[in-house]
Motif scaffolding. Structure first.
Motif, mmCIF file in Angstrom:
data_model
loop_
_atom_site.group_PDB
_atom_site.id
_atom_site.type_symbol
_atom_site.label_atom_id
_atom_site.label_comp_id
_atom_site.label_asym_id
_atom_site.label_seq_id
_atom_site.Cartn_x
_atom_site.Cartn_y
_atom_site.Cartn_z
ATOM 1 N N SER A 1 0.820 -1.215 0.000
ATOM 2 C CA SER A 1 0.000 0.000 0.000
ATOM 3 C C SER A 1 0.848 1.256 0.000
ATOM 4 N N GLU B 1 -6.063 2.487 0.636
ATOM 5 C CA GLU B 1 -5.471 1.329 -0.023
ATOM 6 C C GLU B 1 -5.365 0.138 0.930
ATOM 7 N N LYS C 1 -8.746 -1.471 1.243
ATOM 8 C CA LYS C 1 -9.072 -2.206 0.023
ATOM 9 C C LYS C 1 -8.335 -3.542 -0.025
ATOM 10 N N LEU C 2 -7.025 -3.529 0.255
ATOM 11 C CA LEU C 2 -6.233 -4.767 0.202
ATOM 12 C C LEU C 2 -6.655 -5.755 1.279
ATOM 13 N N ARG D 1 -9.649 -6.088 2.569
ATOM 14 C CA ARG D 1 -10.935 -6.680 2.175
ATOM 15 C C ARG D 1 -10.735 -7.744 1.090
ATOM 16 N N GLU D 2 -9.833 -7.460 0.145
ATOM 17 C CA GLU D 2 -9.590 -8.426 -0.926
ATOM 18 C C GLU D 2 -8.944 -9.698 -0.408
ATOM 19 N N ASN D 3 -8.213 -9.621 0.695
ATOM 20 C CA ASN D 3 -7.494 -10.781 1.230
ATOM 21 C C ASN D 3 -8.101 -11.299 2.538
ATOM 22 N N ASN D 4 -9.334 -10.879 2.827
ATOM 23 C CA ASN D 4 -10.080 -11.400 3.987
ATOM 24 C C ASN D 4 -9.344 -11.191 5.309
#
Length: 298
Positions: A226, A275, A278-279, A281-284
């Motif tokens: 990030s 950022e 966002k990251l 959330r994408e990687n749980n």
């Protein structure tokens, strides 16, 4: 020839025009007596005194201008600006001294003026106490050079870039383009943070917590990603991640990075937080928040 000049002088002296001029110069603008008995002081202000003082002050003004040009002609621009600021303050002191000397030399009772206006001067002095503090502090700032135009400072939680340093106040522009007027005496009373005295490059950080059981190596990787992908973050020195604490409900990390312009660091940190969210959330990876369970006993 000498006799002719004497005759001309006698005619001028005897003329009505000369008499009017003399009467005008001797006209009393102010005439009163302060005190009684042996302590009585007469204060008389005539037109000729006013004209004399005006001529002396005008002459002093031109002499000071010539002196300033003579001193600053070979000075660098920055030193010239600082000298002009200090000179503008010293000029008024010189005016006051010249005025008192002229009044005393023409027989004007200066002591009587001070005695008559003692209470007024005390009141004015108390009212101007803060003003003189600002002026003296401004001189210290210019001499000490602790703050320069273009520096980013923080004072009482307010951040701004210095645009102008005057004798009484310092003007700064905040991030939201508002003008911040700082009285100079605050520099002596408050702790001042100069963000850019060592250069515009500064180290910034963003703190975040993750839930227990998260993949910490993945958390570190995402945090570095990030920061490294942001255009305002410098690649050298590289961003780093610190594992700071085992907290009650989270594992706390601090992402440290370097930015080129500290004045815009708030926007950079905001972008990095977006950022990170966002990251994660994408990687749980969840960012925990305090939770409380309430049991109602019936």
């Amino acid at each position: 020839m000498i006799q002719d000049l004497e005759k001309i002088e006698e005619k001028i002296t005897e003329s009505s025009v000369w008499e009017k001029i003399v009467n005008f110069l001797e006209f009393k603008i102010l005439d009163f007596t302060y005190g009684t008995g042996e302590e009585a002081h007469a204060i008389v202000l005539r037109v000729k005194y006013v004209l004399l003082v005006s001529i002396v002050l005008i002459t002093t003004t031109y002499l000071l201008r010539f002196l300033k040009k003579l001193i600053t002609r070979k000075m660098p621009y920055d030193d010239k600006v600082k000298f002009n600021t200090v000179f503008s303050f010293a000029r008024w002191i010189i005016y006051i001294i010249v005025l008192l000397v002229v009044l005393d030399s023409i027989g004007f009772n200066v002591t009587a003026i001070f005695a008559a206006s003692a209470a007024l001067l005390i009141g004015v002095g108390l009212a101007l106490q803060t003003l003189f503090q600002d002026i003296i502090s401004g001189i210290f700032i210019l001499i000490d050079q602790s703050v320069h135009v273009g520096d980013v400072i923080e004072l009482d939680g307010k951040i701004g870039r210095i645009e102008e340093i005057k004798l009484r106040t310092t003007r700064a522009v905040t991030i939201d383009n508002r003008v911040l007027v700082i009285p100079n005496h605050l520099y002596l009373e408050k702790s001042l943070f100069n963000w850019t005295q060592n250069g515009a490059i500064t180290r910034e950080s963003v703190s975040v917590g993750v839930a227990y059981g998260s993949d910490l190596e993945l958390v570190k990787k995402l945090l570095l990603q990030s920061a490294s992908t942001h255009p305002d973050v410098l690649s050298a020195p590289e961003p780093s991640v610190l594992f700071t604490e085992f907290a009650d409900s989270s594992l706390n990390f601090r992402l440290v990075f370097t930015v080129q312009d500290s004045f815009k660091a708030g926007f950079t940190k905001s972008d990095i937080r977006f950022e990170i969210d966002k990251l994660f959330r994408e990687n749980n990876i969840s960012i925990p928040f305090p939770q409380r369970d309430v049991y109602i006993k019936t």
